[in-house]
Design a protein around this motif. Structure first.
Motif: not given
Length: 374
Positions: A138, A142, A165
């Motif tokens: 993640w 991101r 996120h």
């Protein structure tokens, strides 16, 4: 508009990313735009590229360890050179993770706006194949998507995950379905007799045969009286599934009109994977007039209406899958009603319709860049 589509997968690969990238190229060409596809090289790419609606530039790649059907692009100057030669107005990044990251960097150096399309549950793949923790995956997602002018999520569940996120500038962009190819009229009595010679209820799965799909959850369905399980697809789990589902019929890879006949000839479609950001095969089953059973998570939440087009069950619950199939097996009128409602639900979700939406996102991004420059 000159658009460079940088994609982690493209035909001859068969998966959601590949299919969506191909449809994006077709929609752009049909509207008079000029797309260029940049994708990992594969052994069969040369023949497939002859059928592409637009030019394709292939980047050297290697197979993903443990999943050779997935290719990982290697560092190459070919991508940046192709972007410059194409004079792209915008870069479309299809499920960016490796090649897409390089495409993002190249676009940033050249000042080209980017639209990043989130399609793959990278966290799930990281756990299964890459030896990478979900948190690390993640962080990468991101970082990649935060650099894009806009991120497009295929479902409300995916959009919620991205925002949670910390991914900014996320919008919804669903997927289209070919309602001309996938239709109830493609039902084939001869095929049904071949698959279920004693008139059994045909329950089907269509998709990649891979660990994250959890197709072994169909074992209980295989044990139901009067039910025949049919599995369509290929992938690293094919051998294991022949052992786990000895009573099932595994048809291997099927495409085009043949696949449409199989879909329409099913009585119930079951998807077992819990990591779907959209789940195109659910839409194709619905377009084929087939009731659907799917996990109550991710993309299917936007597609399946319980009690109207099918059933949603707890992810990973083999008993729930079996019981949902048994309930539909006992009620042909319910199956018919679900199938008809499913067809009606996707009737307007054509690729032309979602193509218009995509062009709207492109125009918004380009207008935003122009406003900032002014």
């Amino acid at each position: 508009m000159r658009v460079a589509i940088v994609t982690e997968s493209f035909p001859p690969d068969i998966n959601g990313v590949s299919h969506c990238a191909l449809q994006t190229a077709r929609q752009l060409v049909a509207r008079g735009h000029e797309p260029l596809v940049l994708a990992p090289a594969t052994a069969a790419a040369a023949d497939a590229d002859l059928l592409s609606p637009c030019p394709v530039v292939r980047v050297p790649s290697l197979p993903l360890p443990g999943y050779p059907q997935v290719r990982v692009a290697l560092p190459s100057r070919r991508l940046a050179s192709a972007l410059s030669a194409h004079r792209a107005d915008l870069v479309h990044l299809a499920s960016p993770f490796v090649l897409g990251v390089r495409g993002m960097a190249a676009a940033a150096r050249k000042g080209i706006p980017t639209v990043a399309v989130y399609q793959t549950d990278i966290g799930g793949y990281a756990r299964t194949y890459m030896g990478m923790g979900e948190a690390a995956a993640w962080r990468r997602i991101r970082a990649v998507h935060a650099a894009a002018d806009r991120t497009l999520a295929p479902s409300t569940a995916a959009l919620t995950d991205l925002v949670a996120h910390g991914v900014p500038r996320v919008r919804l962009w669903p997927r289209g379905v070919d309602t001309g190819r996938f239709r109830p009229e493609a039902r084939d009595p001869a095929l049904r007799r071949a698959l279920a010679p004693d008139g059994e209820l045909i329950v089907g799965y269509v998709g990649r045969l891979a660990p994250e799909k959890h197709i072994e959850l169909l074992a209980g369905v295989c044990g139901l009286d009067g039910v025949r399980v049919v599995v369509v697809g290929d992938g690293p789990s094919a051998g294991a599934l022949r052992t786990a589902l000895p009573e099932a019929t595994l048809l291997g890879r099927r495409t085009g009109d043949e696949l449409a006949r199989i879909f329409a000839s099913l009585d119930v479609f079951v998807h077992t994977g819990p990591l779907e950001t959209f789940c195109q095969t659910v839409q194709e089953a619905m377009a084929s007039g087939v009731p659907v059973i799917a996990p109550a998570v991710g993309g299917p939440l936007d597609l399946v209406v319980p009690g109207r087009t099918g059933s949603l069950v707890a992810p990973g619950d083999a008993d729930a899958v079996r019981d949902a199939v048994w309930s539909m097996a006992a009620d042909p009128r319910l199956r018919a009603a679900y199938g008809a409602a499913g067809r009606e639900a996707v009737r307007t979700r054509t690729w032309d319709a979602v193509g218009d939406q995509l062009i709207g996102h492109y125009e918004d991004v380009l207008a935003g860049r122009t406003a900032v420059a002014a």
